[in-house]
Scaffold this motif. Sequence first.
Motif, PDB file in Angstrom:
ATOM      1  N   MET A 149       0.819  -1.214   0.000  1.00 23.44           N
ATOM      2  CA  MET A 149       0.000   0.000   0.000  1.00 23.44           C
ATOM      3  C   MET A 149       0.850   1.261   0.000  1.00 23.44           C
ATOM      4  O   MET A 149       0.407   2.323  -0.458  1.00 23.44           O
ATOM      5  N   CYS A 150       2.067   1.162   0.483  1.00 23.38           N
ATOM      6  CA  CYS A 150       2.972   2.318   0.481  1.00 23.38           C
ATOM      7  C   CYS A 150       3.814   2.381  -0.792  1.00 23.38           C
ATOM      8  O   CYS A 150       3.856   3.406  -1.474  1.00 23.38           O
ATOM      9  N   VAL A 151       4.485   1.272  -1.126  1.00 24.41           N
ATOM     10  CA  VAL A 151       5.438   1.335  -2.240  1.00 24.41           C
ATOM     11  C   VAL A 151       4.735   1.427  -3.588  1.00 24.41           C
ATOM     12  O   VAL A 151       5.268   2.042  -4.531  1.00 24.41           O
ATOM     13  N   VAL A 186      -8.976  -8.618  -3.883  1.00 23.94           N
ATOM     14  CA  VAL A 186      -9.498  -7.363  -3.329  1.00 23.94           C
ATOM     15  C   VAL A 186      -8.382  -6.421  -2.892  1.00 23.94           C
ATOM     16  O   VAL A 186      -8.608  -5.226  -2.729  1.00 23.94           O
ATOM     17  N   HIS A 187      -7.169  -6.914  -2.733  1.00 21.91           N
ATOM     18  CA  HIS A 187      -6.037  -6.141  -2.232  1.00 21.91           C
ATOM     19  C   HIS A 187      -6.331  -5.656  -0.802  1.00 21.91           C
ATOM     20  O   HIS A 187      -6.609  -6.464   0.064  1.00 21.91           O
ATOM     21  N   SER A 188      -6.316  -4.349  -0.526  1.00 20.48           N
ATOM     22  CA  SER A 188      -6.476  -3.900   0.863  1.00 20.48           C
ATOM     23  C   SER A 188      -7.467  -2.757   1.009  1.00 20.48           C
ATOM     24  O   SER A 188      -7.322  -1.931   1.914  1.00 20.48           O
ATOM     25  N   ASN A 189      -8.466  -2.734   0.127  1.00 22.74           N
ATOM     26  CA  ASN A 189      -9.469  -1.667   0.203  1.00 22.74           C
ATOM     27  C   ASN A 189     -10.870  -2.252   0.075  1.00 22.74           C
ATOM     28  O   ASN A 189     -11.073  -3.241  -0.611  1.00 22.74           O
ATOM     29  N   GLY A 190     -11.814  -1.611   0.756  1.00 24.28           N
ATOM     30  CA  GLY A 190     -13.204  -2.045   0.657  1.00 24.28           C
ATOM     31  C   GLY A 190     -13.577  -3.147   1.627  1.00 24.28           C
ATOM     32  O   GLY A 190     -14.655  -3.736   1.508  1.00 24.28           O
ATOM     33  N   HIS A 214      -2.455   3.917  -8.947  1.00 23.77           N
ATOM     34  CA  HIS A 214      -2.659   2.765  -8.067  1.00 23.77           C
ATOM     35  C   HIS A 214      -4.152   2.700  -7.743  1.00 23.77           C
ATOM     36  O   HIS A 214      -4.718   3.651  -7.198  1.00 23.77           O
ATOM     37  N   ILE A 215      -4.790   1.588  -8.057  1.00 23.23           N
ATOM     38  CA  ILE A 215      -6.238   1.497  -7.909  1.00 23.23           C
ATOM     39  C   ILE A 215      -6.572   0.957  -6.524  1.00 23.23           C
ATOM     40  O   ILE A 215      -6.601  -0.259  -6.291  1.00 23.23           O
ATOM     41  N   THR A 216      -6.812   1.880  -5.619  1.00 24.75           N
ATOM     42  CA  THR A 216      -7.079   1.544  -4.217  1.00 24.75           C
ATOM     43  C   THR A 216      -8.517   1.954  -3.890  1.00 24.75           C
ATOM     44  O   THR A 216      -9.405   1.806  -4.709  1.00 24.75           O
ATOM     45  N   GLY A 258      -5.203  -3.590 -10.663  1.00 24.52           N
ATOM     46  CA  GLY A 258      -4.575  -2.987  -9.493  1.00 24.52           C
ATOM     47  C   GLY A 258      -3.745  -1.756  -9.783  1.00 24.52           C
ATOM     48  O   GLY A 258      -3.471  -0.961  -8.888  1.00 24.52           O
ATOM     49  N   MET A 259      -3.318  -1.605 -11.028  1.00 24.79           N
ATOM     50  CA  MET A 259      -2.527  -0.438 -11.432  1.00 24.79           C
ATOM     51  C   MET A 259      -2.854  -0.132 -12.880  1.00 24.79           C
ATOM     52  O   MET A 259      -2.955  -1.042 -13.714  1.00 24.79           O
ATOM     53  N   VAL A 260      -3.048   1.151 -13.187  1.00 23.21           N
ATOM     54  CA  VAL A 260      -3.261   1.588 -14.564  1.00 23.21           C
ATOM     55  C   VAL A 260      -2.065   2.428 -14.981  1.00 23.21           C
ATOM     56  O   VAL A 260      -1.566   3.255 -14.209  1.00 23.21           O
ATOM     57  N   VAL A 261      -1.597   2.200 -16.207  1.00 23.32           N
ATOM     58  CA  VAL A 261      -0.432   2.905 -16.731  1.00 23.32           C
ATOM     59  C   VAL A 261      -0.825   3.646 -17.996  1.00 23.32           C
ATOM     60  O   VAL A 261      -1.407   3.056 -18.911  1.00 23.32           O
ATOM     61  N   ALA A 262      -0.525   4.936 -18.036  1.00 22.07           N
ATOM     62  CA  ALA A 262      -0.711   5.729 -19.253  1.00 22.07           C
ATOM     63  C   ALA A 262       0.600   5.706 -20.024  1.00 22.07           C
ATOM     64  O   ALA A 262       1.652   6.095 -19.508  1.00 22.07           O
ATOM     65  N   ILE A 263       0.527   5.227 -21.269  1.00 20.96           N
ATOM     66  CA  ILE A 263       1.721   4.950 -22.067  1.00 20.96           C
ATOM     67  C   ILE A 263       1.657   5.699 -23.392  1.00 20.96           C
ATOM     68  O   ILE A 263       0.588   5.782 -24.020  1.00 20.96           O
TER      69      ILE A 263
END
Length: 350
Positions: A93-95, A191-195, A251-253, A307-312
């Motif tokens: 959640m931090c890095v 689910v990672h760590s949200n919701g 980061h999709i949190t 979990g992560m979106v990247v604009a390229i």
Amino acid sequence: MTTMGKDSLSYADSGVDIDAGNTLVERIKPAAKRTNRSGVMAGLGGFGAMFDLKGAGFKDPILVAATDGVGTKLRIAIDTGNVDGVGIDLVAMCVNDLVCQGAEPLFFLDYFATGKLELDQASRIISGIAKGCELSGCALIGGETAEMPGMYPAGDFDLAGFSVGAMERGADLPHGVAENDILLGLASNGVHSNGYSLVRKIVELSGLGWADASPFSDGTLGEALLAPTTLYVKGAIAAISVSEMVHAFAHITGGGLTENLPRVLPDGLGAEINLDLWSLLPVFKWLAEHGNLNQAEMLKTFNCGIGMVVAIAPDKADLAISVFERAGHDVYKIGKVVVGEGVRYTGKLL
């Protein structure tokens, strides 16, 4: 001087065991040592932790800091006794946030608070933190273990994490996001760590317990919902190293795609996402069904498998996909940057 007729008290009599804390530090030193990287100047045990930025290879660095917790996912870990993965969640959640700024995570500190220090439980938790750091190339160089009787019920604990990263001056993200940039989605593993306040409510309504068989995966329901958050650091740093390829990471949190993606888009630009371009994980289908959640609610509460979106840059999209796949991520082309505001969805999630 003691008072006549009264027994002498100790700190241990009040519920704080300094010896147990010292034992814990000795137990976790080998795990922390495995996270050593260039720039680390000292091991655990000092009053502060030191890090040499020049030793880590930076010439003109900008520091970036992030702090976070694990949220009410901890409640499931405590109730099931399955505490081994929440340390990885804490680091992630931090890095994962740091790389969104373009920074390489360098070191990590943890704060572990409990009513009574249970050595085995604490060792497992902090070993998980060390594992998360190891997987992120980030050194665990310090922390605090707080034993606070009267503050936490028996068996309860709380976690917080603090990470510092760096980048060379001028390399900060987001940068250069433009219309028609390709949006890549890096897969989540759950689910990672949200919701989790909503997750726990849905589980309660379902009538299932944590020890019951998971209806959407192998193992128990508790084990399935405690899958540690995916770490995106090594793939992200590899992609950043390719000049002008990455324009932004999101980061999709908490807030899901709907709230997090606009945070990295400049004024006047929005995102168009095609929900048909990836498959919804079974855990999210189960949550939607048993919580009677509509598509809009799912997309602003959970990561929904991204979990992560990247604009390229459009001409670098295929190269970026290969970089992330080499780092072990499943990657989807999920949309593009468009003129407008917010996120516009096409296709169907559910």
